[in-house]
Design a protein around this motif. Structure first.
Motif, PDB file in Angstrom:
ATOM      1  N   VAL A 124      20.942  34.233  56.397  1.00 18.49           N
ATOM      2  CA  VAL A 124      22.361  34.554  56.239  1.00 18.49           C
ATOM      3  C   VAL A 124      22.710  34.314  54.778  1.00 18.49           C
ATOM      4  O   VAL A 124      22.562  33.194  54.276  1.00 18.49           O
ATOM      5  CB  VAL A 124      23.246  33.683  57.154  1.00 18.49           C
ATOM      6  N   ASN A 125      23.107  35.369  54.097  1.00 18.91           N
ATOM      7  CA  ASN A 125      23.385  35.299  52.658  1.00 18.91           C
ATOM      8  C   ASN A 125      22.227  34.667  51.891  1.00 18.91           C
ATOM      9  O   ASN A 125      22.432  33.847  50.988  1.00 18.91           O
ATOM     10  CB  ASN A 125      24.672  34.522  52.396  1.00 18.91           C
ATOM     11  N   VAL A 136      28.628  32.826  62.185  1.00 16.95           N
ATOM     12  CA  VAL A 136      28.637  33.720  61.024  1.00 16.95           C
ATOM     13  C   VAL A 136      30.085  34.009  60.639  1.00 16.95           C
ATOM     14  O   VAL A 136      30.945  34.230  61.503  1.00 16.95           O
ATOM     15  CB  VAL A 136      27.898  35.033  61.342  1.00 16.95           C
ATOM     16  N   GLN A 137      30.363  33.999  59.342  1.00 20.05           N
ATOM     17  CA  GLN A 137      31.709  34.249  58.838  1.00 20.05           C
ATOM     18  C   GLN A 137      31.838  35.699  58.371  1.00 20.05           C
ATOM     19  O   GLN A 137      30.862  36.295  57.897  1.00 20.05           O
ATOM     20  CB  GLN A 137      32.019  33.315  57.666  1.00 20.05           C
ATOM     21  N   GLN A 140      29.625  37.847  55.592  1.00 12.12           N
ATOM     22  CA  GLN A 140      28.264  37.345  55.395  1.00 12.12           C
ATOM     23  C   GLN A 140      27.225  38.384  55.807  1.00 12.12           C
ATOM     24  O   GLN A 140      27.414  39.157  56.742  1.00 12.12           O
ATOM     25  CB  GLN A 140      28.055  36.047  56.165  1.00 12.12           C
ATOM     26  N   THR A 183      25.916  43.407  57.930  1.00 10.02           N
ATOM     27  CA  THR A 183      27.040  42.627  57.413  1.00 10.02           C
ATOM     28  C   THR A 183      28.083  42.457  58.514  1.00 10.02           C
ATOM     29  O   THR A 183      28.490  43.435  59.152  1.00 10.02           O
ATOM     30  CB  THR A 183      27.687  43.318  56.204  1.00 10.02           C
ATOM     31  N   TYR A 184      28.475  41.213  58.741  1.00 11.78           N
ATOM     32  CA  TYR A 184      29.526  40.909  59.708  1.00 11.78           C
ATOM     33  C   TYR A 184      30.852  41.139  59.002  1.00 11.78           C
ATOM     34  O   TYR A 184      31.252  40.350  58.153  1.00 11.78           O
ATOM     35  CB  TYR A 184      29.377  39.463  60.183  1.00 11.78           C
TER      36      TYR A 184
END
Length: 208
Positions: A124-125, A136-137, A140, A183-184
């Motif tokens: 993640v990132n 997950v934000q 990200q 990508t979220y």
């Protein structure tokens, strides 16, 4: 052998819940659209309100493959957020890393998605994350470690093989499947989340 036993358990659970939890279970249930066991075809007596709420909670838990304590904690957080607790609950569950790995088409089942995360194949990132429950934000990037990209499951994913048996990619994800990146974008809306659930019954179960 273990994989076959696990698949059989999943099929049996799917039939008990009346919900296909994996593509294999879906095929099996098309052939046998009734509950497991010798009384699976028999007409069942009317369930109590409690039994209906319990089954709906179990159905939701099974779709995310989470333990009861994880489900309870998610409910408590959803309640604290204000607004519609049911919508909040599903949005929280959907922001889990393993759920998003599945939605992106990197895995075929939630169990496989969790395994890929635990085995440190997912970043993640740019940072390895080995917790399936990682939240997950928005904004990200979820991607596969470059050393893992040549593995057969990821090659199948990049070729779209997993996506063939999964629901369409929801609007809160921007997926570049060939690059094994997603990508979220934002928190999901209820109508976009591809789970079968009457979340109000789940809320009623925990609020009893």
């Amino acid at each position: 052998m273990m994989a076959n036993a696990r698949a059989r358990r999943t099929v049996r659970l799917s039939r008990a819940l009346g919900l296909a939890l994996t593509p294999k279970a879906e095929k099996y249930m098309e052939r046998r659209p009734y509950g497991p066991g010798q009384h699976g075809r028999a007409r069942k007596k009317q369930d109590s309100d409690y039994a209906v709420r319990l089954r709906e909670k179990q159905r939701l838990r099974a779709q995310y493959g989470i333990r009861e304590v994880q489900m309870l904690n998610a409910f408590k957080e959803a309640k604290r957020l204000g607004g519609q607790t049911g919508d909040n609950l599903l949005a929280l569950l959907e922001s889990r890393l393993d759920a998003l790995v599945l939605r992106a088409g990197f895995a075929r089942t939630i169990q496989q998605a969790r395994q890929l995360v635990v085995h440190r194949h997912i970043l993640v990132n740019g940072q390895r994350v080995d917790r399936p429950s990682f939240k997950v934000q928005p904004g990200q990037l979820i991607h596969v470690h470059e050393k893992s990209e040549k593995m057969v499951p990821f090659q199948m994913a990049a070729a779209g093989e997993h996506a063939k048996v999964l629901p369409a990619v929801p609007g809160y994800l921007d997926v570049k499947l060939e690059a094994l990146q997603a990508t979220y974008l934002r928190a999901p809306e209820r109508a976009e989340i591809p789970v079968t659930c009457e979340e109000n019954l789940v809320v009623e179960y925990y609020a009893r």
